[in-house]
Motif scaffolding. Structure first.
Motif, PDB file in Angstrom:
ATOM      1  N   THR A   5      36.967  36.090  38.806  1.00 31.56           N
ATOM      2  CA  THR A   5      38.417  36.040  38.593  1.00 31.56           C
ATOM      3  C   THR A   5      38.947  37.424  38.218  1.00 31.56           C
ATOM      4  N   SER A   6      38.205  38.131  37.390  1.00 33.77           N
ATOM      5  CA  SER A   6      38.596  39.501  37.024  1.00 33.77           C
ATOM      6  C   SER A   6      38.644  40.405  38.247  1.00 33.77           C
ATOM      7  N   LEU A   7      37.660  40.233  39.137  1.00 33.63           N
ATOM      8  CA  LEU A   7      37.653  41.033  40.362  1.00 33.63           C
ATOM      9  C   LEU A   7      38.872  40.718  41.227  1.00 33.63           C
ATOM     10  N   PHE A   8      39.223  39.425  41.338  1.00 27.42           N
ATOM     11  CA  PHE A   8      40.422  39.035  42.108  1.00 27.42           C
ATOM     12  C   PHE A   8      41.684  39.635  41.499  1.00 27.42           C
ATOM     13  N   LEU A  13      45.930  43.512  41.913  1.00 26.00           N
ATOM     14  CA  LEU A  13      46.799  44.533  41.315  1.00 26.00           C
ATOM     15  C   LEU A  13      46.695  45.860  42.078  1.00 26.00           C
ATOM     16  N   ALA A  14      45.467  46.256  42.421  1.00 26.21           N
ATOM     17  CA  ALA A  14      45.286  47.503  43.181  1.00 26.21           C
ATOM     18  C   ALA A  14      45.933  47.392  44.554  1.00 26.21           C
ATOM     19  N   ILE A 161      38.494  42.401  46.009  1.00 23.97           N
ATOM     20  CA  ILE A 161      38.717  41.007  46.402  1.00 23.97           C
ATOM     21  C   ILE A 161      37.540  40.504  47.238  1.00 23.97           C
ATOM     22  N   ALA A 162      37.061  41.313  48.175  1.00 18.69           N
ATOM     23  CA  ALA A 162      35.910  40.929  49.003  1.00 18.69           C
ATOM     24  C   ALA A 162      34.663  40.727  48.140  1.00 18.69           C
ATOM     25  N   LEU A 163      34.465  41.603  47.159  1.00 17.48           N
ATOM     26  CA  LEU A 163      33.321  41.460  46.260  1.00 17.48           C
ATOM     27  C   LEU A 163      33.431  40.167  45.456  1.00 17.48           C
ATOM     28  N   GLY A 164      34.637  39.879  44.944  1.00 18.79           N
ATOM     29  CA  GLY A 164      34.842  38.637  44.207  1.00 18.79           C
ATOM     30  C   GLY A 164      34.549  37.411  45.057  1.00 18.79           C
ATOM     31  N   LEU A 165      35.007  37.420  46.314  1.00 21.24           N
ATOM     32  CA  LEU A 165      34.727  36.302  47.230  1.00 21.24           C
ATOM     33  C   LEU A 165      33.239  36.152  47.491  1.00 21.24           C
ATOM     34  N   ILE A 170      28.142  33.084  46.521  1.00 21.08           N
ATOM     35  CA  ILE A 170      26.716  32.946  46.184  1.00 21.08           C
ATOM     36  C   ILE A 170      26.516  32.387  44.774  1.00 21.08           C
ATOM     37  N   GLY A 171      27.623  32.054  44.123  1.00 21.44           N
ATOM     38  CA  GLY A 171      27.537  31.394  42.825  1.00 21.44           C
ATOM     39  C   GLY A 171      27.295  32.285  41.641  1.00 21.44           C
ATOM     40  N   LYS A 172      27.617  33.589  41.757  1.00 23.49           N
ATOM     41  CA  LYS A 172      27.452  34.521  40.627  1.00 23.49           C
ATOM     42  C   LYS A 172      28.816  34.805  40.033  1.00 23.49           C
ATOM     43  N   ASP A 173      29.107  34.114  38.959  1.00 24.39           N
ATOM     44  CA  ASP A 173      30.395  34.324  38.295  1.00 24.39           C
ATOM     45  C   ASP A 173      30.200  35.421  37.321  1.00 24.39           C
TER      46      ASP A 173
END
Length: 173
Positions: A5-8, A13-14, A161-165, A170-173
């Motif tokens: 969520t932080s990555l999103f 924002l960026a 955003i791509a990294l967050g997705l 893969i289930g790594k929150d």
């Protein structure tokens, strides 16, 4: 807040900042110039502070001389942001050009490999961009830094955003 969520949020924002900078490149360029001006000013203040407060620093005179130079450049850019924009644009153009030439030189040490073509193309693009910038100063100055900032923010935002997705998938929150 989960990591994904932080990555999103950071990516969004960026990305939004990049889109705003694309729409308003002059204010974005001025923001870059003002930011750089403040960084020079603060760098100068801290270097002078260190030089005056610690007599044991080696080459203290040089530190203080460069600190004073940083301070003067920072004040000048903040007092004349449009002129500072032109100066920074020239520096960016020179860096692109030098970087391109460097990569062209390196490319020829990889002759016969796939790296050669990548480095050659990269060097030609950077060198060409550098020449374009240098030959279009001062016309390019009002929008160049803002446009570069916009592109960087869009790239950073998209990659976050791509990294967050990918991490969420893969289930790594």
């Amino acid at each position: 807040m989960k990591g994904t969520t932080s990555l999103f949020v950071a990516g969004t924002l960026a990305l939004l900042g990049g889109l705003v900078a694309i729409l308003f490149p002059l204010p974005a360029s001025l923001a870059v110039a003002v930011f750089v001006g403040w960084m020079f000013l603060l760098s100068g203040v801290f270097a002078l502070w260190a030089g005056f407060s610690d007599k044991t620093i080696p080459a203290r005179g040089w530190l203080m001389g460069f600190g004073l130079l940083d301070l003067v450049v920072g004040v000048w850019i903040l007092a004349h942001p449009l002129a500072g924009l032109v100066s920074l644009t020239i520096v960016v153009g020179a860096l692109f050009f030098a970087s391109g030439i460097g990569r062209l030189i390196v490319a020829f040490s990889f002759t016969g490999t796939s790296t050669f073509w990548t480095m050659l193309l990269s060097g030609l693009i950077s060198g060409g961009l550098g020449l374009f910038i240098l030959f279009t100063v001062p016309e390019s100055s009002p929008v160049l830094l803002g446009t570069l900032l916009a592109v960087e923010l869009v790239v950073i935002g998209s990659s976050l955003i791509a990294l967050g997705l990918a991490l969420r998938k893969i289930g790594k929150d």
